[in-house]
Write a protein that holds these residues in place. Structure first.
Motif, PDB file in Angstrom:
ATOM      1  N   TYR A 201       0.845  -1.195   0.000  1.00 17.08           N
ATOM      2  CA  TYR A 201       0.000   0.000   0.000  1.00 17.08           C
ATOM      3  C   TYR A 201       0.884   1.252   0.000  1.00 17.08           C
ATOM      4  CZ  TYR A 201      -4.107  -2.948   0.480  1.00 17.08           C
ATOM      5  OH  TYR A 201      -5.083  -3.884   0.261  1.00 17.08           O
ATOM      6  N   ASP A 202       0.729   2.166   0.941  1.00 18.92           N
ATOM      7  CA  ASP A 202       1.493   3.417   0.900  1.00 18.92           C
ATOM      8  C   ASP A 202       2.999   3.191   0.983  1.00 18.92           C
ATOM      9  OD1 ASP A 202      -0.832   4.871   0.674  1.00 18.92           O
ATOM     10  OD2 ASP A 202      -0.944   5.380   2.796  1.00 18.92           O
ATOM     11  N   GLY A 204       4.394   0.489  -0.511  1.00 18.05           N
ATOM     12  CA  GLY A 204       4.736  -0.411  -1.605  1.00 18.05           C
ATOM     13  C   GLY A 204       5.928   0.086  -2.393  1.00 18.05           C
ATOM     14  N   LYS A 207       5.777   3.325  -4.848  1.00 15.70           N
ATOM     15  CA  LYS A 207       5.123   4.512  -4.288  1.00 15.70           C
ATOM     16  C   LYS A 207       5.499   5.794  -5.018  1.00 15.70           C
ATOM     17  CE  LYS A 207       8.655   4.782  -0.659  1.00 15.70           C
ATOM     18  NZ  LYS A 207       8.890   4.722   0.812  1.00 15.70           N
ATOM     19  N   HIS A 242      -7.125  -0.624  -6.042  1.00 13.89           N
ATOM     20  CA  HIS A 242      -6.662  -0.679  -4.654  1.00 13.89           C
ATOM     21  C   HIS A 242      -5.968  -2.002  -4.349  1.00 13.89           C
ATOM     22  CE1 HIS A 242      -6.610   0.876  -0.565  1.00 13.89           C
ATOM     23  NE2 HIS A 242      -6.924  -0.338  -0.146  1.00 13.89           N
ATOM     24  N   HIS A 246      -2.506  -0.232  -6.027  1.00 15.44           N
ATOM     25  CA  HIS A 246      -2.087   0.546  -4.855  1.00 15.44           C
ATOM     26  C   HIS A 246      -1.433  -0.364  -3.811  1.00 15.44           C
ATOM     27  CE1 HIS A 246      -1.731   3.796  -2.110  1.00 15.44           C
ATOM     28  NE2 HIS A 246      -2.564   3.282  -1.227  1.00 15.44           N
ATOM     29  N   PHE A 247      -1.794  -1.634  -3.782  1.00 12.09           N
ATOM     30  CA  PHE A 247      -1.127  -2.581  -2.886  1.00 12.09           C
ATOM     31  C   PHE A 247       0.375  -2.588  -3.152  1.00 12.09           C
ATOM     32  CE2 PHE A 247       0.468  -6.789  -1.686  1.00 12.09           C
ATOM     33  CZ  PHE A 247       0.016  -6.872  -0.377  1.00 12.09           C
ATOM     34  N   CYS A 291      -6.817   7.073  -2.360  1.00 11.55           N
ATOM     35  CA  CYS A 291      -7.069   5.641  -2.528  1.00 11.55           C
ATOM     36  C   CYS A 291      -7.412   4.987  -1.184  1.00 11.55           C
ATOM     37  CB  CYS A 291      -5.850   4.975  -3.153  1.00 11.55           C
ATOM     38  SG  CYS A 291      -6.269   3.522  -4.134  1.00 11.55           S
ATOM     39  N   THR A 292      -8.620   5.300  -0.707  1.00 16.61           N
ATOM     40  CA  THR A 292      -9.142   4.751   0.538  1.00 16.61           C
ATOM     41  C   THR A 292     -10.589   4.320   0.301  1.00 16.61           C
ATOM     42  OG1 THR A 292      -9.836   6.949   1.246  1.00 16.61           O
ATOM     43  CG2 THR A 292      -7.659   6.209   1.972  1.00 16.61           C
TER      44      THR A 292
END
Length: 299
Positions: A201-202, A204, A207, A242, A246-247, A291-292
């Motif tokens: 995510y953030d 990853g 990024k 996501h 984003h993962f 991205c939430t």
């Protein structure tokens, strides 16, 4: 400030909202089957009013010249069987526009490449860490660390590693990507390369990279509304944007969705292609989406 992405009713060219600094926003509708937002006016960063919810926002800086984009690298992962298809047209205009900006554009044409979508033991060229019980995720991870993945995987990983922006161009199949593109994601974005136990995510590994889905649907925009038979289109974006991209850390730009081009007029299809080309002119100024879960499902 992150605003949920809302589709608004409206006629083509109808002004539907006004943001700070007198910046005006327009909603263009194509026979109620496709639409796109336009941002006109100030280049300053703005936040759309609650009632609007833009699909993309412009960064708080002046337009960059084409020469300023000369160092940017773009990978287009293209998944359609027919070069003359509408997806093919969207891919071509992206290559043309981004190349004109001075970007280096690479296309992975998965069908033309005959890309292998199946994740199997054949992806590992060295010895398996556990030959008794095969676990693809474990073996791909170990093989990546030992540089023992097949060349078709490592070649795609090199393209991703070099890219500042990855665009995925595809037709929507069963609320997802075509199998050949899913296989690309499964095989290329493996643990060790795209993410790890402490990096996702953030955090990853990608990024500092951007990703964007450009897709076509068979159904109309009305079908992909909350009241429509298919539900809000953001629902099917959740696992793709996501859960997959984003993962791995990608910052996600708002999707480019061309609704039902097969059932649109030639004029409407040309307008969809033109809207994509126009958006790409300022693609490097866009802010990623928030991205939430609220972006996808509301508060």
């Amino acid at each position: 400030m992150c605003e949920p992405f809302r589709r608004l009713p409206g006629r083509a060219g109808q002004r539907v909202g006004k943001a700070p600094s007198d910046t005006q926003y327009y909603l263009l509708g194509f026979a109620n089957t496709s639409w796109v937002f336009r941002l006109l006016g100030s280049p300053k960063r703005v936040t759309a009013p609650e009632s609007l919810g833009l699909p993309h926002q412009i960064r708080g800086k002046k337009n960059q010249s084409s020469s300023g984009m000369a160092g940017k690298k773009v990978l287009i992962v293209y998944a359609h069987q027919e070069p003359k298809s509408f997806n093919g047209s969207l891919k071509k205009v992206a290559v043309d526009e981004l190349s004109q900006q001075g970007c280096t554009v690479t296309v992975s044409d998965l069908y033309a490449m005959n890309f292998e979508p199946r994740a199997t033991r054949k992806d590992i060229t060295g010895d398996l860490s556990n030959p008794e019980v095969f676990s693809y995720g474990v073996e791909a991870y170990e093989a990546y660390k030992k540089n023992c993945l097949t060349s078709d995987i490592t070649e795609e990983q090199k393209k991703v590693q070099e890219a500042d922006l990855v665009i995925f161009q595809f037709p929507l199949y069963c609320f997802s990507v075509p199998a050949i593109l899913k296989g690309w994601m499964d095989r290329v974005l493996c643990q060790g390369f795209a993410f790890d136990i402490t990096g996702f995510y953030d955090s990853g590994f990608f990024k500092d990279k951007l990703a964007l889905l450009s897709l076509t649907t068979g159904g109309t925009a009305e079908m992909y509304s909350k009241a429509g038979v298919s539900g809000d289109f953001r629902y099917f974006l959740w696992p793709l944007q996501h859960g997959a991209l984003h993962f791995c850390g990608f910052k996600i730009l708002a999707p480019q969705i061309s609704f039902a081009p097969e059932f649109s007029s030639e004029e409407e299809r040309k307008a969809m292609v033109a809207s994509w080309a126009q958006r790409l002119k300022s693609i490097w100024e866009e802010e990623p989406i928030c991205c939430t879960p609220p972006w996808y499902f509301g508060e």
